[in-house]
Design an enzyme around this catalytic site. Structure first.
Site, PDB file in Angstrom:
ATOM      1  N   SER A  84       0.839  -1.212   0.000  1.00  0.00           N
ATOM      2  CA  SER A  84       0.000   0.000   0.000  1.00  0.00           C
ATOM      3  C   SER A  84       0.871   1.259   0.000  1.00  0.00           C
ATOM      4  CB  SER A  84      -0.890   0.023   1.237  1.00  0.00           C
ATOM      5  OG  SER A  84      -1.834  -0.998   1.172  1.00  0.00           O
TER       6      SER A  84
ATOM      7  N   ARG B  82       1.679   4.372  -3.083  1.00  0.00           N
ATOM      8  CA  ARG B  82       1.434   5.790  -2.800  1.00  0.00           C
ATOM      9  C   ARG B  82       2.709   6.619  -2.991  1.00  0.00           C
ATOM     10  NH1 ARG B  82      -2.314   2.621  -0.447  1.00  0.00           N
ATOM     11  NH2 ARG B  82      -4.281   3.524   0.257  1.00  0.00           N
TER      12      ARG B  82
ATOM     13  N   GLY C 112      -5.775  -3.644  -8.194  1.00  0.00           N
ATOM     14  CA  GLY C 112      -6.907  -2.755  -7.920  1.00  0.00           C
ATOM     15  C   GLY C 112      -6.424  -1.406  -7.402  1.00  0.00           C
TER      16      GLY C 112
ATOM     17  N   SER D 192     -13.269   2.111   1.867  1.00  0.00           N
ATOM     18  CA  SER D 192     -12.243   1.718   0.904  1.00  0.00           C
ATOM     19  C   SER D 192     -11.144   2.769   0.854  1.00  0.00           C
ATOM     20  CB  SER D 192     -12.846   1.549  -0.490  1.00  0.00           C
ATOM     21  OG  SER D 192     -11.799   1.488  -1.449  1.00  0.00           O
TER      22      SER D 192
ATOM     23  N   ASP E  96      -7.543  -7.733   4.340  1.00  0.00           N
ATOM     24  CA  ASP E  96      -6.575  -8.527   3.574  1.00  0.00           C
ATOM     25  C   ASP E  96      -6.083  -9.761   4.334  1.00  0.00           C
ATOM     26  OD1 ASP E  96      -6.769  -6.803   1.442  1.00  0.00           O
ATOM     27  OD2 ASP E  96      -4.994  -5.636   1.980  1.00  0.00           O
TER      28      ASP E  96
HETATM   29  C1  S3P Z   1      -5.656  -1.099  -0.193  1.00  0.00           C
HETATM   30  C2  S3P Z   1      -6.935  -1.056   0.306  1.00  0.00           C
HETATM   31  C3  S3P Z   1      -7.781  -2.238   0.449  1.00  0.00           C
HETATM   32  C4  S3P Z   1      -6.944  -3.515   0.420  1.00  0.00           C
HETATM   33  C5  S3P Z   1      -5.957  -3.532  -0.703  1.00  0.00           C
HETATM   34  C6  S3P Z   1      -5.003  -2.365  -0.596  1.00  0.00           C
HETATM   35  C7  S3P Z   1      -4.900   0.154  -0.310  1.00  0.00           C
HETATM   36  O1  S3P Z   1      -8.707  -2.286  -0.626  1.00  0.00           O
HETATM   37  O2  S3P Z   1      -7.781  -4.636   0.338  1.00  0.00           O
HETATM   38  O3  S3P Z   1      -5.191  -4.727  -0.682  1.00  0.00           O
HETATM   39  O4  S3P Z   1      -3.667   0.115  -0.501  1.00  0.00           O
HETATM   40  O5  S3P Z   1      -5.512   1.227  -0.214  1.00  0.00           O
HETATM   41  P1  S3P Z   1     -10.087  -1.432  -0.607  1.00  0.00           P
HETATM   42  O6  S3P Z   1      -9.726  -0.021  -0.705  1.00  0.00           O
HETATM   43  O7  S3P Z   1     -10.844  -1.927  -1.810  1.00  0.00           O
HETATM   44  O8  S3P Z   1     -10.763  -1.771   0.678  1.00  0.00           O
END
Ligand code: S3P
Length: 428
Positions: free
Chosen positions: A24, A28, A95, A167, A315
């Site tokens: 994460s 960023r 994602g 989220s 997660d």
């Molecule tokens: C993440 C947020 C979560 C998590 C993903 C990483 C992030 O997803 O499940 O592995 O780095 O902001 P969501 O924002 O869909 O909850």
């Protein structure tokens, strides 16, 4: 190409591990570094394929990225320094990449198209399309909701947005778009999600205010490149923490793990069930907490994950479900409908693989019930291409009554390419 791994039962998990950088936080730092002015040096950048998808997109947007392995320099060109990509942007399996980058792309004076692999192409994107649309971006998606996304960027207006689902990816998307809007953009979250974006933006010099669950960003800040070190990923550490808690006789140390309070509910939850986990030191680095962990095999009571706790542990639920079967009272997971739209439907893939091991598990629309005091039988398990399922069931296999096989083992590389070697190193 599909690979399989054979996992033998373990007699102990031991040693001292240092694990790759947080996924994460790496995303960023790379994204903000690209729109900051000057160089951002990132150490311990995640080795996962997802974070490399982000670097690929940043490069395709005209930003020079130097380095290899875990050390990168992003030669940022400021808020207005990106250039139209020559082709489509590839978010791979990530994602985070598609949702967070969309916020930046929405503020550009050019159009772009961003796509992903088969799994990402099935994940819903209205959650970012809606707020970005309100800010003035025009976004088209396959069947109105799935990647690829075609984003016509332009001048954005600030909004006040309440997230319909918790989220951090969507929160980040709106805050990134807010950087390009004149005035103040506010995001309110129903429950607190990981706050790496807020911390990182502040580190880069943005004006950002956090009042409980309401976050306000001022548009058009001057972001400045920084030297940053990414802590090790607690969500990757979770597989080894659970392995040590599952296998009698284990004693494991993990160094330099990110312990941001919006992520460390995992440790509180485990300690609450009776886990012997110590954090002998804790320090702050680039606004993020970081510490060493010491974990010993423990007999656990079991518990319930629901409400805000579900979002905080989202997660880690696959590997906690595995652990739940070995606790005294078992594990119940509720309010976890979001798990069905991760890299796989993780409620289904967890329950199916548990059953393959002869472990009883009940599937609920929004969670699962896993009774305690169960035995794991050796089985052939399948990741279905989902990194966290591959790793969670490798951990389950350590308690099997014979050798188990993990199909689709290569999926671990999405977040943790070193997983199999690290597992072999700490398994006796
Ligand atoms: C993440 C947020 C979560 C998590 C993903 C990483 C992030 O997803 O499940 O592995 O780095 O902001 P969501 O924002 O869909 O909850």
């Amino acid at each position: 190409m599909q690979t399989t791994k054979r996992i033998s039962p373990a007699t102990a998990i031991s040693g001292t591990l240092s694990l790759p950088g947080d996924k994460s936080i790496s995303h960023r730092y790379a994204l903000i570094g690209a729109i900051a002015e000057g160089d951002t040096r990132i150490a311990n950048y995640s080795t996962g394929a997802d974070c490399h998808s982000t670097l690929g997109c940043v490069r395709a947007l005209g930003i020079e990225v130097e380095g290899s392995g875990t050390e990168f320099v992003i030669h940022g060109k400021g808020l207005d320094g990106l250039r139209a990509p020559a082709g489509d942007l590839d978010a791979g399996n990530s994602g985070s990449t598609i949702r967070m980058l969309s916020g930046i792309l929405a503020g550009q004076p050019f159009s772009s198209r961003i796509f992903g692999d088969e799994s990402l192409s099935r994940r819903p994107m209205q959650r970012v399309m809606k707020p970005l649309g309100q800010m003035g971006a025009r976004i088209a998606a396959r069947e109105g909701q799935f990647p690829p996304l075609r984003i016509e960027g332009g001048k954005l207006r600030p909004i006040e947005y309440t997230l319909p689902v918790p989220s951090a990816q969507v929160k980040t998307c709106v805050l990134f778009a807010g950087l390009y809007a004149e005035g103040e953009t506010t995001v309110t979250e129903p429950v607190r999600s990981r706050d790496h974006t807020e911390i990182a933006l502040r580190e880069f010099g943005a004006e950002i205010e956090v009042a409980r669950q309401k976050i306000t960003i001022s548009g058009r800040p001057r972001l400045e490149g920084r030297d940053l070190v990414v802590p090790s990923d607690l969500s990757s550490a979770a597989f080894f923490i659970v392995a040590a808690l599952l296998v009698p006789g284990s004693h494991l140390n993990i160094s330099g793990v990110g312990l941001n309070p919006t992520r460390s509910a995992l440790l509180d939850f485990l300690v609450g069930m009776g886990a012997r986990i110590r954090v002998p030191n804790l320090e702050s680095q680039n606004g993020e907490l970081i510490g060493d962990l010491e974990v010993e095999y423990s007999e656990l009571r079991g518990g319930t994950i629901d409400g805000g706790l579900t979002a905080a542990l989202i997660d880690e639920i696959p590997v906690l479900a595995v652990l739940g079967a070995a606790t005294a009272e078992g594990l119940t997971v509720r309010d976890a409908g979001e798990l069905r739209i991760k890299e796989t439907d993780r409620i289904r893939t967890v329950v199916d693989n548990l059953r393959r091991m002869g472990v009883e598990a009940e599937e609920l629309p929004d969670g699962m019930i896993i009774p305690g005091r169960q035995k794991f039988h050796a089985a052939t398990l399948d990741s279905l291409g989902d990194h966290r399922i591959a790793m969670a069931f490798a951990v389950a296999a350590l308690r099997g009554d014979g050798d188990s096989v993990i199909q689709g083992a290569e999926a671990a590389s999405v977040s943790f390419p070193e997983f199999w070697d690290t597992l072999a190193r700490c398994t006796e």
